[in-house]
Design a protein around this motif. Structure first.
Motif, PDB file in Angstrom:
ATOM      1  N   ILE A  12       0.845  -1.186   0.000  1.00  0.00           N
ATOM      2  CA  ILE A  12       0.000   0.000   0.000  1.00  0.00           C
ATOM      3  C   ILE A  12       0.882   1.239   0.000  1.00  0.00           C
ATOM      4  O   ILE A  12       1.944   1.271   0.637  1.00  0.00           O
ATOM      5  N   ALA A  13       0.442   2.264  -0.746  1.00  0.00           N
ATOM      6  CA  ALA A  13       1.240   3.486  -0.850  1.00  0.00           C
ATOM      7  C   ALA A  13       1.134   4.357   0.394  1.00  0.00           C
ATOM      8  O   ALA A  13       2.040   5.130   0.695  1.00  0.00           O
ATOM      9  N   MET A  14       0.041   4.231   1.142  1.00  0.00           N
ATOM     10  CA  MET A  14      -0.135   5.064   2.338  1.00  0.00           C
ATOM     11  C   MET A  14       0.768   4.578   3.459  1.00  0.00           C
ATOM     12  O   MET A  14       0.728   3.398   3.834  1.00  0.00           O
ATOM     13  N   PRO A  15       1.590   5.428   4.025  1.00  0.00           N
ATOM     14  CA  PRO A  15       2.414   5.021   5.182  1.00  0.00           C
ATOM     15  C   PRO A  15       1.523   4.851   6.404  1.00  0.00           C
ATOM     16  O   PRO A  15       0.357   5.269   6.403  1.00  0.00           O
ATOM     17  N   PRO A  16       2.031   4.237   7.472  1.00  0.00           N
ATOM     18  CA  PRO A  16       1.213   4.103   8.691  1.00  0.00           C
ATOM     19  C   PRO A  16       0.696   5.457   9.158  1.00  0.00           C
ATOM     20  O   PRO A  16       1.483   6.354   9.488  1.00  0.00           O
ATOM     21  N   PRO A  17      -0.624   5.649   9.190  1.00  0.00           N
ATOM     22  CA  PRO A  17      -1.151   6.991   9.474  1.00  0.00           C
ATOM     23  C   PRO A  17      -1.180   7.353  10.953  1.00  0.00           C
ATOM     24  O   PRO A  17      -1.233   8.541  11.289  1.00  0.00           O
ATOM     25  N   LEU A  18      -1.162   6.364  11.831  1.00  0.00           N
ATOM     26  CA  LEU A  18      -1.368   6.631  13.253  1.00  0.00           C
ATOM     27  C   LEU A  18      -0.109   6.357  14.051  1.00  0.00           C
ATOM     28  O   LEU A  18       0.704   5.504  13.697  1.00  0.00           O
ATOM     29  N   ALA A  19       0.031   7.104  15.127  1.00  0.00           N
ATOM     30  CA  ALA A  19       1.134   6.906  16.065  1.00  0.00           C
ATOM     31  C   ALA A  19       0.609   7.183  17.465  1.00  0.00           C
ATOM     32  O   ALA A  19      -0.368   7.927  17.655  1.00  0.00           O
ATOM     33  N   ALA A  20       1.213   6.583  18.443  1.00  0.00           N
ATOM     34  CA  ALA A  20       0.764   6.754  19.824  1.00  0.00           C
ATOM     35  C   ALA A  20       0.863   8.221  20.244  1.00  0.00           C
ATOM     36  O   ALA A  20       1.866   8.896  19.971  1.00  0.00           O
ATOM     37  N   ASP A  21      -0.187   8.710  20.872  1.00  0.00           N
ATOM     38  CA  ASP A  21      -0.264  10.086  21.375  1.00  0.00           C
ATOM     39  C   ASP A  21      -0.104  11.120  20.259  1.00  0.00           C
ATOM     40  O   ASP A  21       0.383  12.232  20.506  1.00  0.00           O
ATOM     41  N   ALA A  22      -0.532  10.762  19.045  1.00  0.00           N
ATOM     42  CA  ALA A  22      -0.465  11.728  17.943  1.00  0.00           C
ATOM     43  C   ALA A  22      -1.504  12.819  18.086  1.00  0.00           C
ATOM     44  O   ALA A  22      -1.335  13.919  17.551  1.00  0.00           O
ATOM     45  N   VAL A  23      -2.590  12.550  18.803  1.00  0.00           N
ATOM     46  CA  VAL A  23      -3.608  13.551  19.094  1.00  0.00           C
ATOM     47  C   VAL A  23      -3.841  13.567  20.600  1.00  0.00           C
ATOM     48  O   VAL A  23      -3.470  12.632  21.319  1.00  0.00           O
ATOM     49  N   GLU A  24      -4.468  14.610  21.057  1.00  0.00           N
ATOM     50  CA  GLU A  24      -4.812  14.729  22.472  1.00  0.00           C
ATOM     51  C   GLU A  24      -6.322  14.864  22.589  1.00  0.00           C
ATOM     52  O   GLU A  24      -6.908  15.839  22.123  1.00  0.00           O
ATOM     53  N   TYR A  25      -6.953  13.871  23.170  1.00  0.00           N
ATOM     54  CA  TYR A  25      -8.409  13.885  23.323  1.00  0.00           C
ATOM     55  C   TYR A  25      -8.815  14.839  24.433  1.00  0.00           C
ATOM     56  O   TYR A  25      -8.167  14.893  25.492  1.00  0.00           O
ATOM     57  N   ASP A  26      -9.906  15.563  24.196  1.00  0.00           N
ATOM     58  CA  ASP A  26     -10.346  16.521  25.202  1.00  0.00           C
ATOM     59  C   ASP A  26     -11.076  15.860  26.365  1.00  0.00           C
ATOM     60  O   ASP A  26     -11.330  16.525  27.381  1.00  0.00           O
ATOM     61  N   ASP A  27     -11.423  14.565  26.251  1.00  0.00           N
ATOM     62  CA  ASP A  27     -12.077  13.895  27.368  1.00  0.00           C
ATOM     63  C   ASP A  27     -11.097  13.067  28.196  1.00  0.00           C
ATOM     64  O   ASP A  27     -11.510  12.340  29.110  1.00  0.00           O
ATOM     65  N   GLY A  28      -9.803  13.163  27.883  1.00  0.00           N
ATOM     66  CA  GLY A  28      -8.792  12.468  28.667  1.00  0.00           C
ATOM     67  C   GLY A  28      -8.544  11.026  28.282  1.00  0.00           C
ATOM     68  O   GLY A  28      -7.751  10.340  28.944  1.00  0.00           O
TER      69      GLY A  28
END
Length: 309
Positions: free
Chosen positions: A223-239
């Motif tokens: 697949i041409a798409m590299p791994p899109p996700l990584a740990a703690d890549a976003v910060e959820y507002d609900d914790g």
């Protein structure tokens, strides 16, 4: 004597009639059994062919597959008829898409206003839309077109203006639009969840193409798409902890909602319909019993016509 002959003739004809009925019933039963056996044989053959065609010699723990794997079946709660979407997961999933996915993938059939009262309030959605720049105003009296920030009535921001620009920025690959991606893929949300978690190092002896990545669940495993996700890549507002699997689950739930926006309404309507039918079954059965009781209890007698003297 004539009377006895008539009686014997009637008895003989009755026997022939009964024998014919039994023979026809036996023939019909034989035909039905043969038909059932044929249908059962064809069904068993189809199941065996499907099993043989879909079976792959695979060992996902070591990252090797002969062709590609079918995604596992995840226990999604929204598949149950009495459950709705997890709207907190939709909110988190939109955050993952808005911060990670929209850099490559568009959602041109989704509007900001459609997320109001689903995952965000109206004020929150207006603020999110206003963060996007590059929307075009209508031409003014001089024919000039000015840029503006996003409004609640706009479509979600598209990263590329056309297909050629998208391919030029992604090494020739075209990122698909994600508006109804769950409908467009076999195994639906199971496939998307498995795809985002299926990246592995290529096994020994497997050569990848240029700018390609190895994925267990993508057809051809490249697949041409590299791994899109990584740990703690976003910060959820609900914790909530933003692990890779949690982000994959949340964004998959959001993309499933965008593909089936009428999901909750259909489930609610289905529950109401089932309860209504269950409640009305007893009154209708009692009405039917009372309505047809006179017909079912009717006694029909055939009287011989007396000979005229």
């Amino acid at each position: 004597r004539s009377h006895v002959r008539k009686m014997w003739g009637r008895a003989f004809s009755f026997r022939n009639t009964q024998r014919g009925r039994f023979m026809s019933t036996g023939l019909n039963a034989t035909k039905n059994n043969a038909l059932l056996l044929a249908v059962g044989g064809v069904s068993a053959a189809c199941v065996a062919m499907y099993y043989m065609s879909s079976r792959n010699q695979a060992d996902a723990s070591f990252g090797y597959v002969e062709d590609c794997l079918d995604p596992p079946h995840y226990p999604w709660n929204h598949r149950k008829i009495w459950e709705s979407f997890d709207h907190a997961a939709i909110r988190r999933g939109f955050r993952v898409y808005n911060e990670i996915g929209k850099a490559c993938h568009s959602m041109k059939y989704i509007y900001y206003r459609q997320l109001v009262n689903v995952a965000y309030t109206e004020e929150e959605m207006k603020a999110i839309a206003a963060e996007q720049e590059g929307y075009l105003e209508k031409p003014n009296d001089q024919g000039d077109v000015e840029e503006r920030t996003g409004l609640l009535t706009d479509r979600l921001w598209a990263p590329f203006k056309n297909e050629k620009e998208a391919r030029a920025n992604n090494n020739g690959a075209l990122p698909p639009d994600l508006s109804v991606i769950v409908r467009a893929r076999h195994h639906n949300e199971d496939y998307l969840m498995a795809l985002m978690l299926g990246y592995r190092d290529p096994p020994h002896g497997v050569e990848l193409g240029e700018n390609m990545n190895y994925n267990l669940y993508f057809p051809g495993c490249q697949i041409a798409m590299p791994p899109p996700l990584a740990a703690d890549a976003v910060e959820y507002d609900d914790g909530t902890e933003a692990s890779v699997s949690q982000q994959a689950k949340d964004v998959t739930t959001y993309l499933t909602w965008s593909s089936f926006m009428d999901h909750d309404e259909r489930h609610l309507l289905g529950i109401k319909s089932i309860l209504t039918c269950a409640v009305m079954t007893i009154p209708f059965w009692m009405w039917k019993k009372a309505r047809w009781s006179a017909v079912k209890k009717r006694k029909v007698a055939f009287l011989r016509r007396r000979k005229e003297e």
